[in-house]
Design an enzyme around this catalytic site. Structure first.
Site, PDB file in Angstrom:
ATOM      1  N   ASP A  53      18.865   5.316   6.962  1.00  0.00           N
ATOM      2  CA  ASP A  53      20.176   4.894   6.560  1.00  0.00           C
ATOM      3  C   ASP A  53      20.326   3.444   6.363  1.00  0.00           C
ATOM      4  OD1 ASP A  53      20.618   7.493   6.511  1.00  0.00           O
ATOM      5  OD2 ASP A  53      21.198   7.524   8.873  1.00  0.00           O
ATOM      6  N   TYR A 111      11.753   7.302  16.558  1.00  0.00           N
ATOM      7  CA  TYR A 111      12.736   6.196  16.472  1.00  0.00           C
ATOM      8  C   TYR A 111      12.927   5.633  17.834  1.00  0.00           C
ATOM      9  CZ  TYR A 111      13.689   7.993  11.923  1.00  0.00           C
ATOM     10  OH  TYR A 111      14.018   8.302  10.536  1.00  0.00           O
TER      11      TYR A 111
END
Length: 258
Positions: A53, A111
């Protein structure tokens, strides 16, 4: 001769609207496709391992494209970098099988989210960690993190975005650990929902700050209700960290999972 080329890159996502090409601002994908066009004079589609994002970073990222390229693979990163902005860097390139796709051949992704627990600002953390004003109990956060592990419904930690068929995912590990003066949350899974890791990080700050008991994370997940979980933390602290390609030995040399 047309080749399927995989490139390994990293980027600082601060100035980009994420990976995917957007109408309202620059993207990593657009920068990559423009660089390839200027270098090879070919318009290509670059497929990425994930749709990070706006504002999210990547320590390791894999993308691939099909092109007629005579530049040796060991020289291609240097050539591409000369056409890329300073906040994107290609570190490797290799020819891969025709049917390879950076997204679909990736079996696991990790992540990392970085928290800076401090009442005072630090300019060297501002772009890469979220400053949290209150003390955090790392032991309780680690305990709470274990409830995210396994195959289960993660609707409670998913923001509304692109529609998906299922909100069930498998998380292989979720670890909370100190790294110098930061706290790092590492989450590895077979796939992630929109803003999922940032919502997991927000939920764990609630645990670390005493707003939730560690065992209440289980109840949050069972509720399948986004309102029950913690906030979606800002993008600045999130990095795509490690990648696994189990059936693509061509990528082994890049140690993507180290």
């Amino acid at each position: 001769m047309m080749k399927n080329i995989a490139v390994v890159l990293s980027y600082d996502g601060t100035n980009f609207n994420g990976w995917q090409i957007q109408k309202n601002g620059p993207s990593i994908q657009e920068s990559m496709e423009d660089a390839i066009f200027h270098l090879l004079k070919q318009k290509v589609h670059v497929s990425g391992v994930g749709r990070t994002d706006s504002g999210v970073h990547a320590r390791r990222y894999v993308a691939n494209f099909h092109a007629d390229c005579t530049i040796p693979m060991d020289r291609l990163p240097y050539a591409l970098n000369s056409f890329l902005p300073e906040d994107i860097a290609v570190s490797g390139a290799v020819e891969v099988p025709e049917d390879f796709d950076a997204r679909f051949n990736c079996t696991k992704k990790e992540y990392a989210y970085y928290l800076f627990p401090s009442t005072l600002r630090d300019p060297f953390h501002a772009r890469y960690a979220y400053r949290y004003n209150y003390p955090l109990d790392i032991t309780k956060m680690q305990e709470g993190a274990q409830y995210f592990v396994g195959k289960q419904d993660f609707a409670s930690v998913r923001s509304q975005g692109t529609p998906v068929k299922s909100t069930v995912r498998t998380i292989f590990w979720c670890e909370v650990e100190p790294v110098d003066d930061l706290i790092r949350i590492r989450v590895c899974g077979d796939g992630f929902l929109y803003n999922m890791v940032r919502a997991i990080a927000g939920t764990l700050t609630y645990v670390g700050g005493g707003k939730l008991a560690p065992e209440q994370v289980r109840d949050v997940l069972l509720a399948c209700d986004r309102e029950q979980a913690g906030p979606t933390l800002p993008a600045c602290g999130l990095f795509m960290n490690r990648l696994w390609y189990d059936d693509t030995p061509e990528l082994d040399r890049f140690h993507l999972s180290d």
